[in-house]
Each structure stands twice: as C-alpha cells, then as structure tokens.
Design an enzyme around this catalytic site. Structure first.
Site, short mmCIF file in Angstrom:
data_model
loop_
_atom_site.label_atom_id
_atom_site.label_comp_id
_atom_site.label_asym_id
_atom_site.label_seq_id
_atom_site.Cartn_x
_atom_site.Cartn_y
_atom_site.Cartn_z
N ASP A 24 -5.02 1.20 2.40
CA ASP A 24 -5.38 -0.15 2.88
C ASP A 24 -5.51 -0.30 4.40
OD1 ASP A 24 -5.17 -0.54 0.18
OD2 ASP A 24 -3.53 -1.97 0.27
N LYS A 129 -8.52 -1.57 -5.06
CA LYS A 129 -7.39 -1.84 -5.95
C LYS A 129 -7.02 -3.32 -5.94
CE LYS A 129 -3.71 -0.47 -2.66
NZ LYS A 129 -3.29 -1.83 -2.41
N CYS A 162 2.27 -2.01 -0.10
CA CYS A 162 1.32 -1.19 -0.85
C CYS A 162 1.62 0.30 -0.78
CB CYS A 162 -0.10 -1.49 -0.38
SG CYS A 162 -0.62 -3.16 -0.88
#
Ligand code: TIU
Length: 221
Positions: A24, A129, A162
C-alpha cells in the site's frame, strides 16, 4: 541461499522462491489530502521511508526477484466495501468521497496510485485489495503458489494495520516472512515498535525483522 542477520535469529531464503511484497505505498496514505490524512494522521512520517523502500526494490529487481505491490482499493460502485468499513468513525473524507486526489481509496483514482518512486514495472504483480490483509479476496496466495514462492519479504504501510495483517495471513498460509524494519512505518511510532517486537517474539511467532542494511548486505553476499 541468502542469509540475513535478523531478529530473533538469521532469516535464510532462496531469492528464486521469495517475493518482495510492498504493501500500500499509494498516494492515499503518504500524501496530504488522502485517506491517511482524512483519518487525522501526519503523512510525513510515512513519506520518509520511500528512499529506503526504493533501495531494497532496486536490489531485488537487480537479482530478478519477484515483486508484489498491493493497493488498498475499492471498486467505483463500492460493492466490495463493507458499510462497516465506510461508515466507521468520523473522518473528514469517507471511502468513495471526492477529495483532492480523486475519490478516496477507489481503484483508478490518482490517490490510489503507487508513489512514482516505487511504481510497478512490467512483470511485477499488482494486487488491489479490499481489506487490510493482502490475502483476503485477492487470489494472492494462488499467484504466489504458481511462482513456487515459500518466503516473503515485507515493506510498506502501515506497520500495524495492513502490513501486520498481511504478514499474519501469510504466516498462517505457511510462508516464512521477514519485515524490513526501516522499510515500514506507522502514523504511531509506538505501534510500529510494538508490532516489530510482537512479530519476532516467542521465537518468530509471526516472522522475522531486520534493518534494510542487513537485507542488502545479505543480497550482495
Ligand atoms: N489507517 C492505517 O493505519 N492504515 C490503513 O488504513 N491501511 C493500511 O495500513 N494500508
């Protein structure tokens, strides 16, 4: 075989069966006006790791290692975004709202792009995701199996959200996982420190941690 001086003990891997997973590193989390900032966070802390991530990425690419990039991302119609995720708390912008970098956390929007310094190149896997974990509803495990991957090296943001979620998912799927200590960051320094400690505790209960210098030294050996 590559050996990295790691915590709680050496991390050994064969680059042919190891993927570098960058979680990310998208504008939504590291630039002003994105999702991270909308939650009230100082994004400058996260920007600071970009050069370190780039050094590791360059070394990995030079050895032809497999690279996986993830983005926390939802479909434009929000059909993959549970209302519980969208409606929680009181952010200045909710997922799907229009902000200065386009709609927040929506696939294809400017804010959803990986920062240019770490942009994917041909042959690298890019995973969108919908959850915090990279394995939930993405097919990542199946892709990694096709490549014969058994070990994962993690970088990215945020450490305790994450990155940690993805590492725990990976650990439960049988991967040996290393987290690059200065290649990950949190909006909360205490949460980062706690996450690094809890990953390696109890004999690497979730995985290993090591500074990028130790990883780069191992890769060059
Ligand atoms: N808020 C926060 O720390 N993180 C996230 O929402 N997503 C990721 O960590 N990528």
């Amino acid at each position: 075989m590559t050996r990295v001086a790691a915590t709680p003990f050496a991390f050994d891997f064969d680059i042919a069966s190891t993927a570098l997973v960058i979680i990310d590193m998208q504008r939504d989390f590291v630039e002003p006006g994105g999702f991270g900032a909308s939650l009230g966070n100082d994004v400058a802390l996260l920007q600071a790791i970009i050069p370190t991530c780039r050094r590791v990425l360059d070394a990995w690419r030079a050895l032809d290692g497999l690279v996986v990039h993830t983005r926390e991302s939802h479909l434009p119609d929000l059909s993959d975004c549970p209302p519980a995720k969208r409606l929680r708390g009181s952010p200045t912008l909710r997922i799907g709202d229009a902000g200065p970098m386009g709609r927040v956390l929506i696939a294809g929007e400017p804010g959803n792009q990986i920062v240019p310094e770490l942009a994917p190149v041909d042959g690298e896997i890019v995973i969108d995701k919908p959850g915090k974990g990279a394995f939930f509803d993405t097919g990542l495990h199946e892709s990694l199996q096709e490549f014969g991957i058994t070990h994962l090296v993690f970088m990215g943001v945020t450490t305790e959200v994450c990155v940690q979620t993805s590492m725990r998912e990976a650990n439960d799927r049988g991967y040996d996982c290393l987290l690059v200590e200065d290649g990950t960051e949190s909006y909360f320094p205490g949460f980062k420190a706690a996450t690094l400690a809890m990953i390696a505790a109890q004999g690497a209960i979730v995985g290993w941690t090591a500074p990028s210098a130790a990883l780069l030294e191992g890769l060059q050996a």
